[in-house]
Design an enzyme around this catalytic site. Structure first.
Site, PDB file in Angstrom:
ATOM      1  N   GLU A  60      -4.334  -3.025   0.296  1.00 39.61           N
ATOM      2  CA  GLU A  60      -5.675  -2.983  -0.280  1.00 39.61           C
ATOM      3  C   GLU A  60      -6.702  -3.580   0.666  1.00 39.61           C
ATOM      4  OE1 GLU A  60      -2.611  -2.724  -3.353  1.00 39.61           O
ATOM      5  OE2 GLU A  60      -2.978  -4.185  -1.765  1.00 39.61           O
ATOM      6  N   PRO A 268       9.676  -3.612   8.725  1.00 40.67           N
ATOM      7  CA  PRO A 268       9.807  -4.077   7.335  1.00 40.67           C
ATOM      8  C   PRO A 268       8.434  -4.382   6.732  1.00 40.67           C
ATOM      9  CG  PRO A 268      11.330  -5.230   8.800  1.00 40.67           C
ATOM     10  CD  PRO A 268      10.370  -4.494   9.672  1.00 40.67           C
TER      11      PRO A 268
END
Length: 432
Positions: A60, A268
């Protein structure tokens, strides 16, 4: 009444939330810091007509970056306050904006913490990114006469069903929003069905299409390829979650049989998993290099563990094919637009509810390929390695979707302009 009950439950479970923070701090030490900020205890400074932007985490924050930069240019006299919930989101804010914004963790959704935050910051509008809605934050901000805008709003069918189950608390919260600026018509309709006022819901498109690429990125990525070997095939497994790393390594084992010098870049999603993923790569027998250690990456290295922050676009630019994670497991998938904008073919698993409309638009254009298993993932990556013309065609199709959908940011900014003007008018009337 429902919100009071919600608040009581939140107070009762706060000790368990803190225990969870402590547990997360054991894996990721950054979670151990700045706990008081989460209860709105932080050193305040004078802020001028602040605009509060809340972005929960890394994704975001990256999506909000063009919006924040545009707000800084559009309103140079205003302070921008940016809140996040995670340390990785906090790191991104600091890396992107430094001291040009006022940044703290968002308050926990407790009445006391929220009211304390509002008294200290005194925002003139709150812009919440995507779906990070909290009943008390929305209620007390709106009750103060401050417009609350849900920007780049999305609501998956799965989340919409959840809102229907708690309609007694979701509907008042949605109706307190001044504007819901939805990514597409389907999202807009789901918000209305969940209880939002029809008049408050507008469609802008997704501002995720409006990000810009650093002009120096291509040169930096090319430099990496020269270090690794320009002719070797490279694919990236980006933003992987637990349950996706091993399938990616299994895919790479199959690819190495046909392309012995192939390189897998594995990224990751969460920093606390860097160590365990490295151990997984090593135990699988791969010669693995760490980005953080600046390990020498000659052609004998089979896997590069990208265990640094803020370099994902660099690695995308240095790869030939992108698999975007969070999609082989039921996590909802991560942003496919970054590799698409770099003219890369994109591969994702079936679980893409976080980016459903975007993924299906990319797929319809031929720029994204869905796979349901590691076996199919190996086939798709192999097809792109095999046929350079096909790879370029799919990458261009992906890029064309990004270019065709730009412009949502300007439409969102127009909605923010309107709400800020309305606030100033109301504020002026109260003073008379």
């Amino acid at each position: 009444m429902a919100r009071y009950l919600y608040s009581l439950i939140f107070y009762l479970i706060t000790p368990f939330i803190l225990l969870r923070l402590l547990y997360r701090a054991w894996k990721a030490p950054a979670y151990a810091a700045r706990w008081l900020e989460r209860f709105a205890f932080f050193p305040s400074r004078p802020l001028n007509k602040p605009i509060w932007v809340h972005a929960v985490s890394v994704g975001e924050t990256i999506a909000a970056a063009p919006l924040i930069k545009s707000l800084q240019q559009r309103y140079p006299d205003r302070d921008i306050v940016v809140t996040t919930m995670t340390p990785t989101g906090s790191e991104r804010v600091r890396a992107l904006f430094g001291d040009s914004v006022f940044h703290v963790y968002a308050p926990y959704d407790l009445p006391g913490s929220v009211k304390r935050f509002l008294r200290k910051v005194k925002p003139e509008t709150l812009i919440i990114m995507e779906t990070e809605l909290w009943p008390n934050i929305v209620h007390y901000t709106a009750r103060s006469g401050i417009p609350v805008i849900l920007a780049n709003a999305r609501l998956s069918e799965r989340s919409a069903r959840g809102y229907q189950r708690v309609r007694f608390i979701a509907q008042p919260m949605l109706q307190a929003l001044s504007r819901i600026v939805a990514q597409n018509a389907a999202d807009a309709e789901r918000f209305k069905l969940a209880g939002a006022d029809d008049a408050s819901v507008v469609v802008s498109g997704s501002i995720k299409f409006d990000f810009s690429i650093d002009p120096s990125l291509e040169g930096k990525s090319q430099k990496l390829r020269e270090q690794w070997g320009v002719t070797r095939p490279v694919w990236i497994a980006a933003s992987t979650h637990q349950g996706e790393d091993q399938p990616a390594l299994d895919v790479h084992k199959k690819l190495l049989k046909q392309w012995p010098n192939a390189l897998l870049i594995i990224v990751p999603r969460h920093p606390e998993r860097f160590k365990s993923v490295y151990q997984l790569c090593s135990s699988a027998g791969y010669k693995t290099a760490k980005r953080s250690a600046n390990d020498l990456l000659d052609e004998t290295v089979q896997v590069l563990l990208a265990d640094t922050m803020g370099e994902l676009m660099l690695f995308y630019g240095a790869a030939d094919v992108a698999f975007v994670g969070g999609s082989l497991i039921e996590s909802g998938g991560h942003n496919p637009l970054e590799p698409a904008a770099l003219k890369m073919p994109v591969i994702m698993g079936p679980h893409v509810f976080n980016f459903e409309a975007i993924c299906h638009e990319l797929s319809a254009a031929g720029g994204l390929k869905f796979v349901g298993s590691a076996e199919l993932l190996a086939e798709r990556v192999g097809e792109f390695f095999e046929d350079e013309v096909y790879r370029e065609d799919v990458g261009l199709a992906a890029s064309s979707v990004v270019e065709a959908n730009r412009g949502a940011l300007e439409r969102l900014l127009n909605e923010i302009d309107y709400e800020l003007q309305e606030y100033r008018v109301r504020h002026a009337h109260r003073k008379i």
